[in-house]
Write an enzyme that holds these catalytic residues in place. Structure first.
Site, mmCIF file in Angstrom:
data_model
loop_
_atom_site.group_PDB
_atom_site.id
_atom_site.type_symbol
_atom_site.label_atom_id
_atom_site.label_comp_id
_atom_site.label_asym_id
_atom_site.label_seq_id
_atom_site.Cartn_x
_atom_site.Cartn_y
_atom_site.Cartn_z
ATOM 1 N N GLY A 39 34.597 8.105 11.708
ATOM 2 C CA GLY A 39 35.660 9.078 11.977
ATOM 3 C C GLY A 39 36.909 8.375 12.484
ATOM 4 N N GLY B 222 39.895 9.096 13.107
ATOM 5 C CA GLY B 222 40.971 9.976 13.531
ATOM 6 C C GLY B 222 41.521 9.517 14.875
ATOM 7 N N LEU C 44 40.565 9.981 18.119
ATOM 8 C CA LEU C 44 39.644 9.395 19.101
ATOM 9 C C LEU C 44 39.021 8.101 18.561
ATOM 10 C CD1 LEU C 44 38.618 10.014 21.946
ATOM 11 C CD2 LEU C 44 36.667 11.182 20.913
ATOM 12 N N GLY C 45 38.681 8.088 17.280
ATOM 13 C CA GLY C 45 38.110 6.883 16.667
ATOM 14 C C GLY C 45 39.089 5.717 16.740
ATOM 15 N N ALA D 5 43.726 11.452 23.007
ATOM 16 C CA ALA D 5 44.438 10.636 22.010
ATOM 17 C C ALA D 5 45.008 11.559 20.951
ATOM 18 C CB ALA D 5 43.485 9.633 21.377
ATOM 19 N N LYS E 16 32.601 21.101 30.334
ATOM 20 C CA LYS E 16 33.810 20.973 29.502
ATOM 21 C C LYS E 16 33.950 22.181 28.585
ATOM 22 C CE LYS E 16 36.741 17.789 27.112
ATOM 23 N NZ LYS E 16 36.897 16.771 26.101
ATOM 24 N N ASN F 134 37.249 24.447 27.835
ATOM 25 C CA ASN F 134 37.756 24.604 26.467
ATOM 26 C C ASN F 134 37.736 26.070 26.042
ATOM 27 O OD1 ASN F 134 38.348 21.903 25.930
ATOM 28 N ND2 ASN F 134 36.280 21.453 25.294
ATOM 29 N N ASN G 154 49.367 24.654 26.972
ATOM 30 C CA ASN G 154 48.301 25.125 27.867
ATOM 31 C C ASN G 154 48.823 25.991 29.017
ATOM 32 O OD1 ASN G 154 46.725 23.589 26.231
ATOM 33 N ND2 ASN G 154 46.117 22.094 27.773
ATOM 34 N N SER H 40 43.964 20.794 21.171
ATOM 35 C CA SER H 40 43.589 20.408 19.807
ATOM 36 C C SER H 40 43.455 21.650 18.923
ATOM 37 C CB SER H 40 42.275 19.619 19.831
ATOM 38 O OG SER H 40 41.292 20.353 20.515
HETATM 39 N N1 LIG Z 1 41.430 13.415 20.322
HETATM 40 C C1 LIG Z 1 41.022 13.550 21.565
HETATM 41 O O1 LIG Z 1 41.757 13.293 22.520
HETATM 42 C C2 LIG Z 1 39.616 14.028 21.876
HETATM 43 C C3 LIG Z 1 39.194 14.064 23.210
HETATM 44 C C4 LIG Z 1 37.900 14.507 23.503
HETATM 45 C C5 LIG Z 1 37.055 14.899 22.480
HETATM 46 N N2 LIG Z 1 37.499 14.870 21.194
HETATM 47 C C6 LIG Z 1 36.582 15.318 20.148
HETATM 48 O O2 LIG Z 1 36.335 14.223 19.268
HETATM 49 C C7 LIG Z 1 36.166 14.693 17.937
HETATM 50 C C8 LIG Z 1 37.203 13.989 17.050
HETATM 51 O O3 LIG Z 1 38.486 14.394 17.480
HETATM 52 P P1 LIG Z 1 39.815 13.765 16.873
HETATM 53 O O4 LIG Z 1 40.933 14.332 17.628
HETATM 54 O O5 LIG Z 1 39.678 12.295 16.763
HETATM 55 O O6 LIG Z 1 39.775 14.415 15.392
HETATM 56 P P2 LIG Z 1 40.515 13.900 14.099
HETATM 57 O O7 LIG Z 1 41.769 13.214 14.455
HETATM 58 O O8 LIG Z 1 40.556 15.051 13.135
HETATM 59 O O9 LIG Z 1 39.509 12.790 13.534
HETATM 60 C C9 LIG Z 1 38.330 13.066 12.847
HETATM 61 C C10 LIG Z 1 38.208 12.013 11.766
HETATM 62 O O10 LIG Z 1 36.928 12.110 11.140
HETATM 63 C C11 LIG Z 1 37.124 11.819 9.767
HETATM 64 N N3 LIG Z 1 35.984 12.283 8.978
HETATM 65 C C12 LIG Z 1 35.578 13.556 8.743
HETATM 66 N N4 LIG Z 1 34.476 13.558 7.945
HETATM 67 C C13 LIG Z 1 34.188 12.240 7.704
HETATM 68 C C14 LIG Z 1 33.177 11.583 6.931
HETATM 69 N N5 LIG Z 1 32.255 12.288 6.257
HETATM 70 N N6 LIG Z 1 33.169 10.218 6.894
HETATM 71 C C15 LIG Z 1 34.109 9.498 7.541
HETATM 72 N N7 LIG Z 1 35.112 10.077 8.276
HETATM 73 C C16 LIG Z 1 35.137 11.427 8.352
HETATM 74 C C17 LIG Z 1 38.404 12.554 9.444
HETATM 75 O O11 LIG Z 1 38.948 12.125 8.232
HETATM 76 P P3 LIG Z 1 39.969 13.110 7.429
HETATM 77 O O12 LIG Z 1 41.182 13.225 8.273
HETATM 78 O O13 LIG Z 1 40.148 12.360 6.170
HETATM 79 O O14 LIG Z 1 39.258 14.409 7.284
HETATM 80 C C18 LIG Z 1 39.262 12.166 10.660
HETATM 81 O O15 LIG Z 1 39.886 10.928 10.444
HETATM 82 C C19 LIG Z 1 36.348 16.206 18.012
HETATM 83 O O16 LIG Z 1 35.124 16.843 18.144
HETATM 84 C C20 LIG Z 1 37.161 16.404 19.272
HETATM 85 O O17 LIG Z 1 36.985 17.683 19.843
HETATM 86 C C21 LIG Z 1 38.751 14.443 20.850
#
Ligand SMILES: NC(=O)c1ccc[n+]([C@@H]2O[C@H](COP(=O)([O-])OP(=O)(O)OC[C@H]3O[C@@H](n4cnc5c(N)ncnc54)[C@H](OP(=O)(O)O)[C@@H]3O)[C@@H](O)[C@H]2O)c1
Length: 327
Positions: free
Chosen positions: A21, A23, A25-26, A140, A196, A200, A214, A268
Site C-alpha cells: 500500500g 499511499g 501512510l505507506g 501523513a 480510536k 473516528n 474537524n 481522511s
Molecule cells: N494517512 C494517515 O495519516 C493514516 C493514519 C492512521 C491510519 N491510517 C489508515 O491507514 C490506511 C491507509 O491510509 P492512507 O492514508 O495511506 O491511504 P491511501 O493514501 O489511500 O493509501 C492506500 C494505498 O494502498 C494502495 N492499494 C490498494 N489496494 C492495493 C493492492 N491490492 N495492492 C497494492 N496496493 C494497493 C492504494 O493504491 P491506489 O491509490 O492505486 O488505489 C494506495 O496507494 C487506512 O486504513 C487509514 O485509515 C492512515
C-alpha cells in the site's frame, strides 16, 4: 529523530520490511525506515511487468524536504522479514489474497487500517499466520502525487491478533523503531483500536457530511443534536461486546477535545468524499451498526451517519487534492 541522515546511517542488520500500500501512510514508513531495509509491494498487472523504484518528495515533521527512493520488492530475490499493510480497510483482504501466497507463513503481518472489522477478517482468514494490528496517531498526507507530508507526529501501538503473533511483537516493535517513531507493544490491541474507533466515529462522518474541518463540527446542529445519542449507542454496543467503556459523557468530552485539538485538520473521510473516493465508513460507524445488529440493538445515529456518508460518496462529482489530517 528520524531524518535523512538517520536513513543513511542505520541501514544494516534491520531486516527487510515490505510495505503493501504505497499511499500516504505507506510512504511515511518508506521515508522513515532506514534506507535499504524497505521495499514496496507493487500491484502486479502482468507477472513479467517491470516495476520501477518509487521516488517522491518527503516533508518531515520539522518541515524539511528530502528526496526518497524506495525499490519495488523483487519476489524472486528478496524475502521480507516483516510485512506492513497500509492499504485502506476495504482493500486489505483482497490485497493480502494476492500477496500472502508469496510470503513465508512465519513472517509477521502488521495491519495499519483505521476502524474495525478488516483486522478481524484478516485474522479469521489466516488464523495460523502471525497477524498483528497497529493503532497509530501519526498523520501523513499527499498534497500532490509527488509529495508526502508527515503532517502529525504521534505514537503507534502494536498488538497480536493471532496466537503465533504474540512472541514476535517485540522484534517487530524493535524493527519499526528504526524509523525514529515512537512505538509501543500493546497487550490489549482491541481496546486500543476501540478507543480510536470512538474518536473516528464521533468526528469523521460529521466532517464528511458537513464538508468541513474537524473543529467546525462542534457548533453544527447536526453534531450538537446527535453526539450524545451517538455516544450512548457506542457505550451500549461496547457493553454487549464484553468491553469496558468510558461513560457516554466521557466519550463525548473526549470527542469534542480531539475535534478542538485538531480543529484545522481535514479528516481522511472528508478528504475521501471530496475526492470522490470510497470512504472507510463501513469500518467505523458501519462497523458499529453491524455489531449492534449482531446483538439486536438499535443504533439510529450510527445508521443515519453511515447512510449519509454513503449518499455523499455516491453523488460526489468533482475530485479535489488529498490533504487529510490525523483522525
Ligand atoms: N494517512 C494517515 O495519516 C493514516 C493514519 C492512521 C491510519 N491510517 C489508515 O491507514 C490506511 C491507509 O491510509 P492512507 O492514508 O495511506 O491511504 P491511501 O493514501 O489511500 O493509501 C492506500 C494505498 O494502498 C494502495 N492499494 C490498494 N489496494 C492495493 C493492492 N491490492 N495492492 C497494492 N496496493 C494497493 C492504494 O493504491 P491506489 O491509490 O492505486 O488505489 C494506495 O496507494 C487506512 O486504513 C487509514 O485509515 C492512515
Amino acid at each position: 529523530m528520524a531524518d535523512a541522515q538517520h536513513r543513511v546511517k542505520s541501514g544494516n542488520g534491520n531486516g527487510l520490511v515490505a510495505i503493501l500500500g504505497a499511499g500516504s501512510l505507506g510512504r511515511l514508513w518508506g521515508a522513515l525506515l532506514p534506507m535499504g531495509t524497505t521495499a514496496f509491494i507493487p500491484r502486479r498487472h502482468a507477472p513479467d511487468e517491470y516495476e520501477p523504484d518509487l521516488t517522491y518528495r518527503f516533508q518531515d515533521g520539522h518541515g524539511h524536504y528530502y528526496p526518497i527512493t524506495v525499490p519495488s520488492l523483487d519476489w524472486s530475490t528478496q524475502s521480507p522479514d516483516t510485512l506492513i499493510v497500509t492499504t485502506k480497510a476495504g482493500d486489505t483482504l483482497g490485497a493480502l489474497e494476492t500477496t500472502l501466497p508469496n510470503l513465508k507463513p512465519t513472517v509477521p503481518v502488521v495491519l495499519f487500517q483505521n476502524g474495525m472489522g478488516s483486522q478481524q477478517a484478516v485474522a479469521e482468514r489466516w488464523p495460523n499466520r502471525p497477524i498483528m494490528a497497529a493503532s497509530t496517531t501519526e498523520g501523513a498526507n499527499r498534497p500532490d502525487s509527488q509529495t508526502t507530508v508527515h503532517a502529525g507526529q504521534g505514537e503507534t501501538w502494536i498488538g497480536a491478533l493471532t496466537h503465533s503473533a504474540s512472541p514476535l511483537i517485540t522484534n517487530v516493535v524493535n524493527q519499526l523503531e528504526a524509523s525514529g517513531l515512537v512505538i509501543h507493544e500493546e497487550p490489549d490491541i482491541l481496546t486500543r483500536l476501540w478507543g480510536k474507533l470512538i474518536i473516528n466515529a464521533g468526528i469523521n462522518p460529521y466532517t464528511a457530511i458537513l464538508d468541513c474541518a474537524n473543529g467546525d463540527i462542534l457548533d453544527a446542529p447536526l453534531f450538537r443534536d446527535t453526539i450524545r445519542q451517538l455516544c450512548l449507542e457506542l457505550a451500549d454496543v461496547m457493553h454487549h461486546e464484553g468491553l469496558s467503556s468510558r461513560s457516554p459523557e466521557d466519550m463525548e468530552s473526549q470527542i469534542e477535545a480531539v475535534a478542538r485539538k485538531t480543529a484545522k485538520n481535514t479528516s481522511s473521510m472528508c478528504s475521501d468524499v471530496r475526492r470522490g473516493k470510497p470512504t472507510e465508513i463501513d469500518y467505523i460507524n458501519g462497523y458499529i451498526v453491524s455489531r449492534a445488529g449482531a446483538h439486536n440493538l438499535a443504533v439510529p445515529v450510527n445508521q443515519m451517519l453511515t447512510e449519509q456518508v454513503k449518499l455523499r460518496t455516491d453523488t460526489q462529482q468533482e475530485p479535489q487534492p488529498d490533504t487529510p489530517g490525523a483522525t
